[in-house]
Design a protein around this motif. Structure first.
Motif, PDB file in Angstrom:
ATOM      1  N   ALA A 173       5.238  -5.793 -16.213  1.00  0.00           N
ATOM      2  CA  ALA A 173       5.820  -5.354 -15.398  1.00  0.00           C
ATOM      3  C   ALA A 173       5.765  -3.534 -15.317  1.00  0.00           C
ATOM      4  O   ALA A 173       6.231  -3.495 -16.417  1.00  0.00           O
ATOM      5  CB  ALA A 173       7.238  -5.467 -14.117  1.00  0.00           C
ATOM      6  N   GLY A 174       4.909  -3.090 -15.083  1.00  0.00           N
ATOM      7  CA  GLY A 174       5.047  -1.696 -14.907  1.00  0.00           C
ATOM      8  C   GLY A 174       5.849  -0.540 -14.349  1.00  0.00           C
ATOM      9  O   GLY A 174       5.574  -1.196 -13.145  1.00  0.00           O
ATOM     10  N   ILE A 175       6.620   0.052 -14.576  1.00  0.00           N
ATOM     11  CA  ILE A 175       7.705   1.288 -13.291  1.00  0.00           C
ATOM     12  C   ILE A 175       7.204   2.563 -13.695  1.00  0.00           C
ATOM     13  O   ILE A 175       6.635   2.659 -14.795  1.00  0.00           O
ATOM     14  CB  ILE A 175       9.118   0.551 -13.764  1.00  0.00           C
ATOM     15  CG1 ILE A 175       9.853  -0.565 -14.004  1.00  0.00           C
ATOM     16  CG2 ILE A 175       9.998   1.378 -12.589  1.00  0.00           C
ATOM     17  CD1 ILE A 175       9.583  -1.522 -12.810  1.00  0.00           C
ATOM     18  N   ALA A 176       7.066   2.832 -12.609  1.00  0.00           N
ATOM     19  CA  ALA A 176       6.560   4.017 -12.274  1.00  0.00           C
ATOM     20  C   ALA A 176       7.015   4.903 -11.028  1.00  0.00           C
ATOM     21  O   ALA A 176       6.861   4.897 -10.224  1.00  0.00           O
ATOM     22  CB  ALA A 176       4.714   4.720 -12.365  1.00  0.00           C
ATOM     23  N   ALA A 177       6.277   6.053 -11.191  1.00  0.00           N
ATOM     24  CA  ALA A 177       6.524   6.969  -9.874  1.00  0.00           C
ATOM     25  C   ALA A 177       8.229   6.434  -8.946  1.00  0.00           C
ATOM     26  O   ALA A 177       8.054   7.077  -7.783  1.00  0.00           O
ATOM     27  CB  ALA A 177       4.996   6.521  -9.083  1.00  0.00           C
ATOM     28  N   VAL A 178       9.217   7.050  -9.809  1.00  0.00           N
ATOM     29  CA  VAL A 178      10.740   6.817  -9.666  1.00  0.00           C
ATOM     30  C   VAL A 178      11.325   8.036  -9.240  1.00  0.00           C
ATOM     31  O   VAL A 178      10.888   9.046 -10.202  1.00  0.00           O
ATOM     32  CB  VAL A 178      11.541   6.644 -10.165  1.00  0.00           C
ATOM     33  CG1 VAL A 178      13.064   5.850  -9.543  1.00  0.00           C
ATOM     34  CG2 VAL A 178      10.562   4.997 -10.724  1.00  0.00           C
ATOM     35  N   GLU A 179      10.500   8.625  -7.399  1.00  0.00           N
ATOM     36  CA  GLU A 179      10.972   9.889  -7.182  1.00  0.00           C
ATOM     37  C   GLU A 179      12.466   9.652  -6.302  1.00  0.00           C
ATOM     38  O   GLU A 179      12.333   8.971  -5.609  1.00  0.00           O
ATOM     39  CB  GLU A 179       9.645  10.376  -6.858  1.00  0.00           C
ATOM     40  CG  GLU A 179       8.695  10.558  -7.777  1.00  0.00           C
ATOM     41  CD  GLU A 179       8.975  11.991  -8.247  1.00  0.00           C
ATOM     42  OE1 GLU A 179       9.434  12.673  -8.542  1.00  0.00           O
ATOM     43  OE2 GLU A 179       8.004  12.400  -9.582  1.00  0.00           O
ATOM     44  N   HIS A 192       1.079  -1.617   0.091  1.00  0.00           N
ATOM     45  CA  HIS A 192      -0.158   0.268  -0.060  1.00  0.00           C
ATOM     46  C   HIS A 192       0.406   1.532  -0.233  1.00  0.00           C
ATOM     47  O   HIS A 192       1.680   1.498   0.511  1.00  0.00           O
ATOM     48  CB  HIS A 192      -0.906   0.104   0.672  1.00  0.00           C
ATOM     49  CG  HIS A 192      -1.787  -1.161   1.763  1.00  0.00           C
ATOM     50  ND1 HIS A 192      -2.680  -1.300   0.230  1.00  0.00           N
ATOM     51  CD2 HIS A 192      -1.888  -2.322   2.485  1.00  0.00           C
ATOM     52  CE1 HIS A 192      -3.537  -2.352   0.691  1.00  0.00           C
ATOM     53  NE2 HIS A 192      -2.626  -3.273   1.672  1.00  0.00           N
ATOM     54  N   ALA A 193       0.133   2.240  -0.196  1.00  0.00           N
ATOM     55  CA  ALA A 193       1.222   3.758  -0.546  1.00  0.00           C
ATOM     56  C   ALA A 193       0.579   4.598   0.416  1.00  0.00           C
ATOM     57  O   ALA A 193       0.093   4.608   0.941  1.00  0.00           O
ATOM     58  CB  ALA A 193       0.688   4.392  -2.166  1.00  0.00           C
ATOM     59  N   SER A 194       1.689   4.784   1.575  1.00  0.00           N
ATOM     60  CA  SER A 194       1.716   5.068   2.692  1.00  0.00           C
ATOM     61  C   SER A 194       1.964   6.827   2.407  1.00  0.00           C
ATOM     62  O   SER A 194       2.016   7.322   1.255  1.00  0.00           O
ATOM     63  CB  SER A 194       2.839   5.002   3.761  1.00  0.00           C
ATOM     64  OG  SER A 194       3.970   5.853   2.629  1.00  0.00           O
ATOM     65  N   ASP A 195       1.632   7.398   3.152  1.00  0.00           N
ATOM     66  CA  ASP A 195       1.258   8.849   2.970  1.00  0.00           C
ATOM     67  C   ASP A 195       3.128   9.009   2.910  1.00  0.00           C
ATOM     68  O   ASP A 195       2.664  10.564   2.033  1.00  0.00           O
ATOM     69  CB  ASP A 195       1.101   9.423   4.898  1.00  0.00           C
ATOM     70  CG  ASP A 195      -0.446   9.087   5.351  1.00  0.00           C
ATOM     71  OD1 ASP A 195      -1.958   8.782   4.298  1.00  0.00           O
ATOM     72  OD2 ASP A 195      -1.135   9.214   6.660  1.00  0.00           O
ATOM     73  N   ALA A 196       3.720   8.561   3.815  1.00  0.00           N
ATOM     74  CA  ALA A 196       4.691   9.569   3.427  1.00  0.00           C
ATOM     75  C   ALA A 196       5.010   9.227   2.349  1.00  0.00           C
ATOM     76  O   ALA A 196       5.870   9.775   1.767  1.00  0.00           O
ATOM     77  CB  ALA A 196       6.137   9.064   4.400  1.00  0.00           C
ATOM     78  N   TRP A 197       4.921   7.809   1.565  1.00  0.00           N
ATOM     79  CA  TRP A 197       4.534   7.602  -0.041  1.00  0.00           C
ATOM     80  C   TRP A 197       4.131   8.850  -1.017  1.00  0.00           C
ATOM     81  O   TRP A 197       4.861   8.871  -2.160  1.00  0.00           O
ATOM     82  CB  TRP A 197       4.634   6.085  -0.070  1.00  0.00           C
ATOM     83  CG  TRP A 197       4.965   5.637  -1.683  1.00  0.00           C
ATOM     84  CD1 TRP A 197       6.284   4.477  -2.174  1.00  0.00           C
ATOM     85  CD2 TRP A 197       4.500   5.995  -3.084  1.00  0.00           C
ATOM     86  NE1 TRP A 197       6.191   4.684  -3.231  1.00  0.00           N
ATOM     87  CE2 TRP A 197       5.320   5.146  -4.023  1.00  0.00           C
ATOM     88  CE3 TRP A 197       3.151   6.873  -3.578  1.00  0.00           C
ATOM     89  CZ2 TRP A 197       4.837   5.612  -5.315  1.00  0.00           C
ATOM     90  CZ3 TRP A 197       3.154   6.992  -4.983  1.00  0.00           C
ATOM     91  CH2 TRP A 197       3.765   5.718  -5.612  1.00  0.00           C
ATOM     92  N   LEU A 198       3.365   9.124  -0.918  1.00  0.00           N
ATOM     93  CA  LEU A 198       2.562  10.180  -0.895  1.00  0.00           C
ATOM     94  C   LEU A 198       2.434  11.487  -1.421  1.00  0.00           C
ATOM     95  O   LEU A 198       2.485  12.409  -2.401  1.00  0.00           O
ATOM     96  CB  LEU A 198       1.118   9.841  -0.905  1.00  0.00           C
ATOM     97  CG  LEU A 198       0.048   9.175  -1.104  1.00  0.00           C
ATOM     98  CD1 LEU A 198      -1.569   8.721  -0.585  1.00  0.00           C
ATOM     99  CD2 LEU A 198       0.214   8.239  -2.295  1.00  0.00           C
ATOM    100  N   ALA A 199       3.230  11.544  -0.222  1.00  0.00           N
ATOM    101  CA  ALA A 199       4.131  13.201   0.143  1.00  0.00           C
ATOM    102  C   ALA A 199       5.108  13.349  -0.626  1.00  0.00           C
ATOM    103  O   ALA A 199       5.139  13.874  -1.833  1.00  0.00           O
ATOM    104  CB  ALA A 199       4.477  13.792   1.212  1.00  0.00           C
ATOM    105  N   HIS A 200       6.253  12.125  -1.096  1.00  0.00           N
ATOM    106  CA  HIS A 200       7.233  12.355  -2.149  1.00  0.00           C
ATOM    107  C   HIS A 200       6.321  12.114  -3.754  1.00  0.00           C
ATOM    108  O   HIS A 200       7.360  12.899  -4.356  1.00  0.00           O
ATOM    109  CB  HIS A 200       8.198  10.770  -1.702  1.00  0.00           C
ATOM    110  CG  HIS A 200       9.134  10.935  -1.203  1.00  0.00           C
ATOM    111  ND1 HIS A 200      10.235  11.998  -0.339  1.00  0.00           N
ATOM    112  CD2 HIS A 200       9.427  10.294   0.532  1.00  0.00           C
ATOM    113  CE1 HIS A 200      10.798  11.824   0.224  1.00  0.00           C
ATOM    114  NE2 HIS A 200       9.735  11.059   1.066  1.00  0.00           N
ATOM    115  N   TYR A 201       5.486  11.634  -4.007  1.00  0.00           N
ATOM    116  CA  TYR A 201       4.775  11.251  -5.616  1.00  0.00           C
ATOM    117  C   TYR A 201       4.740  12.579  -5.815  1.00  0.00           C
ATOM    118  O   TYR A 201       4.512  13.558  -6.545  1.00  0.00           O
ATOM    119  CB  TYR A 201       4.042  10.013  -4.979  1.00  0.00           C
ATOM    120  CG  TYR A 201       3.320  10.670  -6.673  1.00  0.00           C
ATOM    121  CD1 TYR A 201       4.077   9.921  -7.805  1.00  0.00           C
ATOM    122  CD2 TYR A 201       1.862  10.258  -7.074  1.00  0.00           C
ATOM    123  CE1 TYR A 201       4.171   9.725  -8.786  1.00  0.00           C
ATOM    124  CE2 TYR A 201       1.741   9.818  -8.690  1.00  0.00           C
ATOM    125  CZ  TYR A 201       2.326   9.954  -9.262  1.00  0.00           C
ATOM    126  OH  TYR A 201       2.319   9.461 -10.561  1.00  0.00           O
TER     127      TYR A 201
END
Length: 301
Positions: free
Chosen positions: A233-239, A185-194
Motif C-alpha cells: 500500500a502507498g500512502i500519499a497526499a495527506v493534507e 475518484h478524486a473530486s474537485d474538492a479533493w484536488l483543490a485541497h491537494y
C-alpha cells in the motif's frame, strides 16, 4: 463463482510449457484472467489455457517483512503506485512522462541495467522530444547516482529535490475513522485541497490509474490518497486545511487509509516524504514507518 478480488493460483499452458501464476483477480471475462501479483506486476492468463485453478488465502502464513525488500524492487513498487501517463522501458529503467505533473511521473526511474550504450543521451532525447526537462530519480549513494553525477547531471533547485522512502509492516490496523470517506475518484474538492494541480485531467490520469486506489477525506478539512498494488500500500497526499490543523485529522486520515489498505489485501506500506519534514515523520512513526532509502532528482546540465 465470482473470482474478482480473490487471490488465486492458476496453472496454465504457455507456448510449449506449463506455468503457475498467483495473483489477485482484477478482471475475469471471456478473454481470460487479468491478475495482479504480490509485487504489483500484472499477468494475463488467456481463456482456454487454464489447466487448474484454486482460491488461496489473501495473506501468506509468513509474510515477508517490508524492510527486507531490495531497494530497486521498492522503486518499482512505488512507481506502480503513482503510474505515469506514458511509460517506456529503457532496458530495466522506466522512462516516465505525464505532462509535468510531479517529479515521480516525469523522471526516469533508474533500476537495473539500461540496455543501451549511452543511457544519458537516451534519457535526454526522450524528455526533449516531449518538451520536458530531463530528470532522473536516483537512489542516493547508488552506483548510478554517482555515474549520473560524474556525467555532469546536477541536483534540481526549483522543485522538491527528492525524498526519503519509509516502509512499515501492516498487522491489524486501528479501525477506520467513522467520519472519513474513501472514494474511488478524486473530486474537485479533493484536488483543490491537494494544491499541486494545474491540470485536473492530468492529475486524475496519474492518481486514478491504479486498479485499487482510494481518495480519503474528512469533511472539507483533510485528505489523503491510498493505493494498493499487490501486497503493498502507498500512502500519499495527506493534507489538512490550515484552519483545521493540530486537531489530529492527519492521523485519522492515515488510520483510515491503512485500514482500507489491509481490507484490500495489503500487508506492507510505503510513503515518501521530505527528510526535513519532521511533522510528517512524527505523524507516521506510531504506525511503524521507518526509513528504507532516500532518492534525489538530478537533471541534465
Amino acid at each position: 463463482m465470482d473470482l474478482v478480488g480473490k487471490r488465486v493460483s492458476v496453472r496454465h499452458r504457455e507456448a510449449d510449457r506449463v506455468r503457475d501464476v498467483v495473483g489477485r483477480v482484477l478482471v475475469a471475462d471471456a478473454s481470460g484472467l487479468h491478475l495482479e501479483r504480490r509485487d504489483g506486476q500484472r499477468a494475463f492468463v488467456p481463456a482456454g489455457t487454464v489447466l487448474a485453478m484454486r482460491v488461496v488465502p489473501d495473506r501468506p502464513l509468513r509474510p515477508r517483512r517490508a524492510a527486507a525488500i531490495a531497494t530497486e524492487d521498492l522503486v518499482r513498487v512505488t512507481s506502480r503506485g503513482w503510474p505515469a501517463v506514458e511509460s517506456v522501458a529503457l532496458g530495466e529503467w522506466e522512462l516516465r512522462a505525464s505532462g509535468g505533473f510531479t517529479g515521480r511521473a516525469n523522471s526516469v526511474a533508474v533500476h537495473g541495467a539500461p540496455g543501451v550504450d549511452d543511457p544519458f543521451a537516451a534519457v535526454v532525447g526522450f524528455y526533449e522530444r516531449r518538451g520536458l526537462r530531463p530528470l532522473a530519480q536516483l537512489v542516493v549513494g547508488s552506483a548510478w547516482d554517482r555515474r549520473f553525477e560524474d556525467a555532469g547531471w546536477v541536483p534540481v533547485v526549483d522543485q522538491p529535490p527528492g525524498a526519503i522512502v519509509q516502509v512499515a509492516d501492516l498487522g491489524t490496523p486501528p479501525p477506520a475513522d467513522p467520519e472519513a470517506i474513501v472514494a474511488p475518484h478524486a473530486s474537485d474538492a479533493w484536488l483543490a485541497h491537494y494544491g499541486r494541480v494545474a491540470d485536473p485531467a492530468l492529475a486524475r490520469a496519474v492518481m486514478e490509474a491504479p486498479a485499487t486506489v482510494g481518495f480519503v477525506s474528512i469533511g472539507d478539512a483533510a485528505i489523503g490518497r491510498v493505493v494498493v498494488t499487490g501486497e503493498w500500500a502507498g500512502i500519499a497526499a495527506v493534507e489538512v486545511a490550515p484552519a483545521h490543523r493540530r486537531q489530529g485529522l492527519a492521523r485519522r486520515i492515515v488510520r483510515t487509509a491503512l485500514a482500507w489498505a489491509v481490507e484490500h489485501g495489503a500487508d506492507k506500506a510505503y510513503l515518501q516524504t521530505m527528510r526535513d519534514n519532521h511533522a510528517a515523520i512524527a505523524l507516521y512513526a506510531p504506525f511503524g514507518f521507518a526509513t528504507h532509502h532516500e532518492y534525489r532528482y538530478l537533471t541534465a546540465p
